[in-house]
Design a protein around this motif. Sequence first.
Motif, mmCIF file in Angstrom:
data_model
loop_
_atom_site.group_PDB
_atom_site.id
_atom_site.type_symbol
_atom_site.label_atom_id
_atom_site.label_comp_id
_atom_site.label_asym_id
_atom_site.label_seq_id
_atom_site.Cartn_x
_atom_site.Cartn_y
_atom_site.Cartn_z
ATOM 1 N N ARG A 57 76.656 38.870 14.208
ATOM 2 C CA ARG A 57 77.940 38.348 14.696
ATOM 3 C C ARG A 57 79.104 38.992 13.939
ATOM 4 N N ALA A 58 78.938 39.197 12.622
ATOM 5 C CA ALA A 58 79.994 39.809 11.823
ATOM 6 C C ALA A 58 80.237 41.258 12.278
ATOM 7 N N SER A 59 79.159 41.963 12.543
ATOM 8 C CA SER A 59 79.295 43.343 13.016
ATOM 9 C C SER A 59 79.997 43.387 14.358
ATOM 10 N N GLY A 60 79.681 42.419 15.220
ATOM 11 C CA GLY A 60 80.321 42.369 16.532
ATOM 12 C C GLY A 60 81.811 42.130 16.412
ATOM 13 N N ARG A 61 82.181 41.145 15.519
ATOM 14 C CA ARG A 61 83.610 40.889 15.339
ATOM 15 C C ARG A 61 84.327 42.126 14.801
ATOM 16 N N TRP A 62 83.680 42.821 13.839
ATOM 17 C CA TRP A 62 84.303 44.026 13.264
ATOM 18 C C TRP A 62 84.485 45.112 14.325
ATOM 19 N N LEU A 63 83.477 45.298 15.169
ATOM 20 C CA LEU A 63 83.554 46.315 16.213
ATOM 21 C C LEU A 63 84.647 45.985 17.217
ATOM 22 N N THR A 64 84.764 44.670 17.560
ATOM 23 C CA THR A 64 85.801 44.261 18.524
ATOM 24 C C THR A 64 87.193 44.519 17.959
ATOM 25 N N GLN A 65 87.388 44.139 16.681
ATOM 26 C CA GLN A 65 88.698 44.342 16.059
ATOM 27 C C GLN A 65 89.031 45.835 15.952
ATOM 28 N N THR A 66 88.013 46.623 15.616
ATOM 29 C CA THR A 66 88.246 48.067 15.483
ATOM 30 C C THR A 66 88.649 48.693 16.807
ATOM 31 N N CYS A 67 87.965 48.308 17.892
ATOM 32 C CA CYS A 67 88.265 48.859 19.215
ATOM 33 C C CYS A 67 89.676 48.465 19.660
ATOM 34 N N ARG A 68 90.079 47.221 19.336
ATOM 35 C CA ARG A 68 91.417 46.784 19.727
ATOM 36 C C ARG A 68 92.513 47.570 18.996
ATOM 37 N N SER A 69 92.173 48.011 17.770
ATOM 38 C CA SER A 69 93.177 48.742 16.996
ATOM 39 C C SER A 69 93.273 50.215 17.397
ATOM 40 N N LEU A 70 92.269 50.697 18.178
ATOM 41 C CA LEU A 70 92.275 52.100 18.588
ATOM 42 C C LEU A 70 93.111 52.291 19.843
ATOM 43 N N SER A 71 93.748 53.435 19.929
ATOM 44 C CA SER A 71 94.482 53.779 21.145
ATOM 45 C C SER A 71 93.506 54.258 22.208
ATOM 46 N N THR A 72 94.008 54.357 23.424
ATOM 47 C CA THR A 72 93.159 54.841 24.530
ATOM 48 C C THR A 72 92.630 56.240 24.244
ATOM 49 N N THR A 73 93.470 57.102 23.702
ATOM 50 C CA THR A 73 93.057 58.478 23.378
ATOM 51 C C THR A 73 91.939 58.495 22.347
ATOM 52 N N GLN A 74 92.069 57.603 21.338
ATOM 53 C CA GLN A 74 91.028 57.557 20.303
ATOM 54 C C GLN A 74 89.710 57.049 20.864
ATOM 55 N N ILE A 75 89.776 56.086 21.773
ATOM 56 C CA ILE A 75 88.539 55.567 22.390
ATOM 57 C C ILE A 75 87.859 56.671 23.210
ATOM 58 N N LEU A 76 88.639 57.427 23.994
ATOM 59 C CA LEU A 76 88.072 58.520 24.786
ATOM 60 C C LEU A 76 87.457 59.589 23.891
ATOM 61 N N ALA A 77 88.138 59.862 22.770
ATOM 62 C CA ALA A 77 87.596 60.849 21.832
ATOM 63 C C ALA A 77 86.282 60.377 21.232
ATOM 64 N N LEU A 78 86.215 59.060 20.933
ATOM 65 C CA LEU A 78 84.981 58.504 20.380
ATOM 66 C C LEU A 78 83.842 58.594 21.383
ATOM 67 N N LEU A 79 84.121 58.252 22.640
ATOM 68 C CA LEU A 79 83.095 58.334 23.688
ATOM 69 C C LEU A 79 82.627 59.780 23.875
ATOM 70 N N LEU A 80 83.562 60.737 23.834
ATOM 71 C CA LEU A 80 83.208 62.140 23.969
ATOM 72 C C LEU A 80 82.317 62.600 22.818
ATOM 73 N N LEU A 81 82.620 62.086 21.611
ATOM 74 C CA LEU A 81 81.808 62.438 20.448
ATOM 75 C C LEU A 81 80.390 61.899 20.589
ATOM 76 N N VAL A 82 80.255 60.667 21.089
ATOM 77 C CA VAL A 82 78.925 60.078 21.291
ATOM 78 C C VAL A 82 78.150 60.861 22.331
#
Length: 641
Positions: free
Chosen positions: A13-38
């Motif tokens: 649950r703690a990891s989930g909360r951390w991941l949710t908060q991290t994603c909310r703090s990322l911009s759309t460009t950063q999320i797309l870059a992360l997906l491209l990296l994966v």
Amino acid sequence: MGPNGAMAMQKLRASGRWLTQTCRSLSTTQILALLLLVWAAIRARSELMRDLSLVSRRFLGYLGLASSWRTAFQKDAVRNLRSVSTSQGEGKLFSDYSKYLPPWLSSALKLEGFNKMKPIQQEVMPLALAGHDIIATAPTGSGKTLAFLVPGLTHVTEVQRRSRSDSRGGNGPIALVLAPTRELAIQIGSVAEKLTKQGGARKEEVSVAVIYGGTRKLDQLASLRRKGNVQLLVATVGRLLDFMNDVQGINLRRCSFLVLDEGDRMLDEGFEDEVAMIGEKAKRDKQVLFFSATWPPSVERAAQRLCRGSAVRRVALELAHVQDDVLPGADDTNVALPPTAIQQMVEVCNRRAKLDILLHHLRAANLQKSMRQGGGKVLVFVQTRAAAEELAILIADEFGQTCGVMHGLRQQSQRETTLNQFRSGHIRVLITTDVLGRGVDIPDVSLVFIYDFPGDIETYVHRVGRTGRNGQSGRAVSLFEPQNWNAFLARELMEVLDACHQEVPMELCKVAESAGRHSGHGQGLPPVDEQSPPMASDHELHDWHASGKRCWSYSYNGVSESGRIEFRSQGKLRTSWGWGDWKIMPAGPKKHMAVSWSGITDVLELTTPGSFQLVFRNGRSASTFKKKTTGQLLPDIDTLQ
């Protein structure tokens, strides 16, 4: 849930909360870059696993522990079948292999009347089904087409089944057959179509397509698209390259079974690099099969490029055994002999007598009679398109019958119509260049008449092989016109005739013996007197000045000296065969020179300051000759004696 389980849930649950908060703090460009990296990481892992799989298969293959597309049990079974084929009579019928072929293919072979296997099929089938690369030399008309189509269609079916099971599939042909001419490509495609159509309703749908030059590229592209995913592709080299270079064309990423039929012809026409490139575009662990009636050193080099790291099996049908060495020596020309059922006759004559001899043999062929009444069907080979057209008119006037003509300038539709009419017997005489010289199967040809003798013995073997197909008898009459440069060819022709237990005419022996006289270092040289021109100057010879030396050796086979030439002023050439002429080519580079004597005109290219090679002979490209004409400077000789 125990203490460990509860602790794990808290961490999750703690990891989930951390991941949710991290994603909310990322911009759309950063999320797309992360997906491209994966996505890139997943793709890289897939590529790495595929390469590791290939390396492991290659490594195990060297140890004899892997099978490319058959299981080890099946490969052993096929080897066992081959080992008992001679002692117990097995392996001589297609039905003996039904256990190793797809059921639909076994059924199709039976329905098409293919029951008893021919010798080349008996030798090749077990090796090909076991996944080996093969070099096969055999007489033309010996059944090579089924020898590679049956293993090829079996391979296609196995890959199709495997692709469905692992859901990877793909586009592009699984098996590729390369042919040197349109007619041969059409013939191979026709046999493959018959087998796949005769298979009846089945899961393993095998689509066959044929592409070749001489027709509109867009029409063939539209036909390919209508067929959808093609599993077996038959193609000429030039047209295949056209489609491979097209953005919406053909890719060979899925091709794991490659066949070269009449491979020497493709390389003779200068396609060595193109064939190697096609092989590189196919899968690296592909199976390669070479088929031809001849195997000169140039084709051996191409085989080495295509069969890297593979154990190649060599089948030489005339030797009636299989050699397990990787490749034969480069000095071995590997010329398969014509079938012994063919009666070979050679007449030595001059150019003026050739037409009368041809007409005499055509009268003896009973062209006025129907084929049921014993009338013949005659195939006449000439060297040039102009000769084909001229002879066709003369023969039509003489016999009052339509005479077919085939050469490279005829439209593809015309060539197909003419060939079908000759096959059916509607046309009884066909005049052709070497466009029809190899591989094409025409039934009931009673006489092959070689009006213009080719420049190499391999082409002679191919031409003769148009008669006596499938074990039938046949006749081949050849006109040999003695020339200064073809004495070595007379020797090779004598060897073929002798090996086939045919009569060797005395006139041919005399021509062959003249080779020794021509290589006598000056025998036959015209005398020099006060009226003879002096040696040519450096200014006259340009790049051919050779530091003041004027005498060169001349070799018609690139190995032994045939004669010598000497450059004199005023464009005069003194040779071992008499006086001639030389001239620097005005339209080309100064390194090109035309030399002529006794009806021969050779265009030479200076390759180094002390050596030359033939470019053209009497307008014919040097690449069409099996033997290389070369020459070397004679630095220690000031004048020929």
